[in-house]
Design a protein around this motif. Structure first.
Motif, PDB file in Angstrom:
ATOM      1  N   VAL A  15      26.261  25.859 118.993  1.00  0.00           N
ATOM      2  CA  VAL A  15      26.602  27.367 119.091  1.00  0.00           C
ATOM      3  C   VAL A  15      25.849  28.235 118.123  1.00  0.00           C
ATOM      4  O   VAL A  15      25.520  27.919 117.013  1.00  0.00           O
ATOM      5  N   LYS A  16      25.068  28.982 118.972  1.00  0.00           N
ATOM      6  CA  LYS A  16      24.193  29.808 118.123  1.00  0.00           C
ATOM      7  C   LYS A  16      24.873  31.295 117.581  1.00  0.00           C
ATOM      8  O   LYS A  16      25.653  31.846 118.293  1.00  0.00           O
ATOM      9  N   ILE A  17      24.900  31.436 116.185  1.00  0.00           N
ATOM     10  CA  ILE A  17      25.547  32.561 115.774  1.00  0.00           C
ATOM     11  C   ILE A  17      24.591  33.528 114.885  1.00  0.00           C
ATOM     12  O   ILE A  17      23.659  32.631 114.393  1.00  0.00           O
ATOM     13  N   THR A  18      24.725  34.575 114.736  1.00  0.00           N
ATOM     14  CA  THR A  18      24.158  35.406 113.941  1.00  0.00           C
ATOM     15  C   THR A  18      24.785  36.025 112.731  1.00  0.00           C
ATOM     16  O   THR A  18      25.965  36.646 113.233  1.00  0.00           O
ATOM     17  N   LEU A  19      24.406  35.826 111.510  1.00  0.00           N
ATOM     18  CA  LEU A  19      25.371  36.298 110.629  1.00  0.00           C
ATOM     19  C   LEU A  19      24.415  37.025 109.728  1.00  0.00           C
ATOM     20  O   LEU A  19      23.186  36.726 109.497  1.00  0.00           O
ATOM     21  N   GLU A  20      24.873  38.156 108.841  1.00  0.00           N
ATOM     22  CA  GLU A  20      24.347  38.665 107.831  1.00  0.00           C
ATOM     23  C   GLU A  20      24.857  38.379 106.343  1.00  0.00           C
ATOM     24  O   GLU A  20      25.950  38.081 106.195  1.00  0.00           O
ATOM     25  N   LEU A  21      23.994  37.887 105.658  1.00  0.00           N
ATOM     26  CA  LEU A  21      24.187  37.426 104.327  1.00  0.00           C
ATOM     27  C   LEU A  21      23.932  38.597 103.319  1.00  0.00           C
ATOM     28  O   LEU A  21      22.983  39.099 103.471  1.00  0.00           O
ATOM     29  N   PRO A  22      24.691  38.672 102.282  1.00  0.00           N
ATOM     30  CA  PRO A  22      24.348  39.706 101.052  1.00  0.00           C
ATOM     31  C   PRO A  22      23.055  39.153 100.518  1.00  0.00           C
ATOM     32  O   PRO A  22      22.804  37.854 100.521  1.00  0.00           O
ATOM     33  N   ALA A  23      22.266  39.892 100.103  1.00  0.00           N
ATOM     34  CA  ALA A  23      20.815  39.647  99.443  1.00  0.00           C
ATOM     35  C   ALA A  23      20.829  38.468  98.332  1.00  0.00           C
ATOM     36  O   ALA A  23      20.110  37.733  98.346  1.00  0.00           O
ATOM     37  N   PRO A  24      22.046  38.691  97.473  1.00  0.00           N
ATOM     38  CA  PRO A  24      21.859  37.572  96.648  1.00  0.00           C
ATOM     39  C   PRO A  24      22.429  36.057  96.955  1.00  0.00           C
ATOM     40  O   PRO A  24      21.913  35.089  96.511  1.00  0.00           O
ATOM     41  N   VAL A  25      23.232  36.253  98.120  1.00  0.00           N
ATOM     42  CA  VAL A  25      23.479  34.763  98.694  1.00  0.00           C
ATOM     43  C   VAL A  25      22.265  34.468  99.282  1.00  0.00           C
ATOM     44  O   VAL A  25      21.900  32.964  99.076  1.00  0.00           O
ATOM     45  N   PHE A  26      21.303  35.034 100.052  1.00  0.00           N
ATOM     46  CA  PHE A  26      20.124  34.698 100.715  1.00  0.00           C
ATOM     47  C   PHE A  26      19.178  34.032  99.708  1.00  0.00           C
ATOM     48  O   PHE A  26      18.554  33.217  99.463  1.00  0.00           O
ATOM     49  N   ARG A  27      18.965  34.846  98.302  1.00  0.00           N
ATOM     50  CA  ARG A  27      18.513  34.351  97.170  1.00  0.00           C
ATOM     51  C   ARG A  27      18.733  33.060  96.763  1.00  0.00           C
ATOM     52  O   ARG A  27      17.847  32.223  96.464  1.00  0.00           O
ATOM     53  N   ASP A  28      19.898  33.013  96.553  1.00  0.00           N
ATOM     54  CA  ASP A  28      20.536  31.506  96.208  1.00  0.00           C
ATOM     55  C   ASP A  28      20.236  30.535  97.026  1.00  0.00           C
ATOM     56  O   ASP A  28      19.816  29.331  96.678  1.00  0.00           O
ATOM     57  N   LEU A  29      20.261  30.995  98.330  1.00  0.00           N
ATOM     58  CA  LEU A  29      19.710  30.009  99.328  1.00  0.00           C
ATOM     59  C   LEU A  29      18.342  29.495  99.241  1.00  0.00           C
ATOM     60  O   LEU A  29      17.869  28.181  99.217  1.00  0.00           O
ATOM     61  N   GLN A  30      17.388  30.342  99.103  1.00  0.00           N
ATOM     62  CA  GLN A  30      15.967  30.136  98.699  1.00  0.00           C
ATOM     63  C   GLN A  30      15.747  29.304  97.494  1.00  0.00           C
ATOM     64  O   GLN A  30      15.098  28.466  97.547  1.00  0.00           O
ATOM     65  N   ALA A  31      16.543  29.759  96.435  1.00  0.00           N
ATOM     66  CA  ALA A  31      16.493  28.843  95.410  1.00  0.00           C
ATOM     67  C   ALA A  31      16.944  27.452  95.550  1.00  0.00           C
ATOM     68  O   ALA A  31      16.374  26.556  94.969  1.00  0.00           O
ATOM     69  N   TYR A  32      17.971  27.347  96.160  1.00  0.00           N
ATOM     70  CA  TYR A  32      18.547  25.880  96.402  1.00  0.00           C
ATOM     71  C   TYR A  32      17.693  25.039  97.213  1.00  0.00           C
ATOM     72  O   TYR A  32      17.362  23.937  96.823  1.00  0.00           O
ATOM     73  N   ALA A  33      16.816  25.709  98.337  1.00  0.00           N
ATOM     74  CA  ALA A  33      16.010  25.136  99.011  1.00  0.00           C
ATOM     75  C   ALA A  33      14.801  24.764  98.192  1.00  0.00           C
ATOM     76  O   ALA A  33      14.224  23.562  98.259  1.00  0.00           O
ATOM     77  N   ALA A  34      14.243  25.402  97.105  1.00  0.00           N
ATOM     78  CA  ALA A  34      13.288  25.090  96.409  1.00  0.00           C
ATOM     79  C   ALA A  34      13.463  23.963  95.215  1.00  0.00           C
ATOM     80  O   ALA A  34      12.748  23.116  95.128  1.00  0.00           O
ATOM     81  N   ILE A  35      14.747  23.896  94.911  1.00  0.00           N
ATOM     82  CA  ILE A  35      15.251  22.916  93.766  1.00  0.00           C
ATOM     83  C   ILE A  35      15.267  21.715  94.552  1.00  0.00           C
ATOM     84  O   ILE A  35      14.988  20.742  94.374  1.00  0.00           O
ATOM     85  N   LEU A  36      16.020  21.656  95.775  1.00  0.00           N
ATOM     86  CA  LEU A  36      16.052  20.540  96.689  1.00  0.00           C
ATOM     87  C   LEU A  36      14.664  19.825  97.283  1.00  0.00           C
ATOM     88  O   LEU A  36      14.639  18.726  96.975  1.00  0.00           O
ATOM     89  N   ALA A  37      13.703  20.615  97.268  1.00  0.00           N
ATOM     90  CA  ALA A  37      12.482  20.072  97.677  1.00  0.00           C
ATOM     91  C   ALA A  37      11.658  19.537  96.419  1.00  0.00           C
ATOM     92  O   ALA A  37      11.277  18.425  96.489  1.00  0.00           O
TER      93      ALA A  37
END
Length: 79
Positions: A15-37
């Motif tokens: 199921v495809k959903i669209t959601l808006e994330l607060p900018a700090p949450v998106f930045r945390d996701l980006q940081a998490y992705a970098a750390i995971l890499a």
């Protein structure tokens, strides 16, 4: 009518959903992705959006109150 061995087949189509994330949450996701890499040997960072599903799955799997309530609601009715 005869009782079939199979019940309704669950719809497991994604199921495809669209959601808006607060900018700090998106930045945390980006940081998490970098750390995971880095943790995985410096491979390319995964798309931050690809982290959301496994994070939600892990969160729900570790929520004991959710698991207990779900089991109780899905328990067969004794009669």
């Amino acid at each position: 009518m005869n009782k079939l061995k199979l019940s309704a087949i669950p719809d497991d189509k994604p199921v495809k959903i669209t959601l808006e994330l607060p900018a700090p949450v998106f930045r945390d996701l980006q940081a998490y992705a970098a750390i995971l890499a880095k943790a995985n040997g410096g491979t390319a960072s995964p798309e931050p959006g690809k982290l959301i599903v496994p994070m939600i799955q892990r969160f729900m799997a570790s929520d004991r109150a959710f698991s207990k309530t779900r089991r109780q609601e899905n328990a067969p009715v004794q009669g």
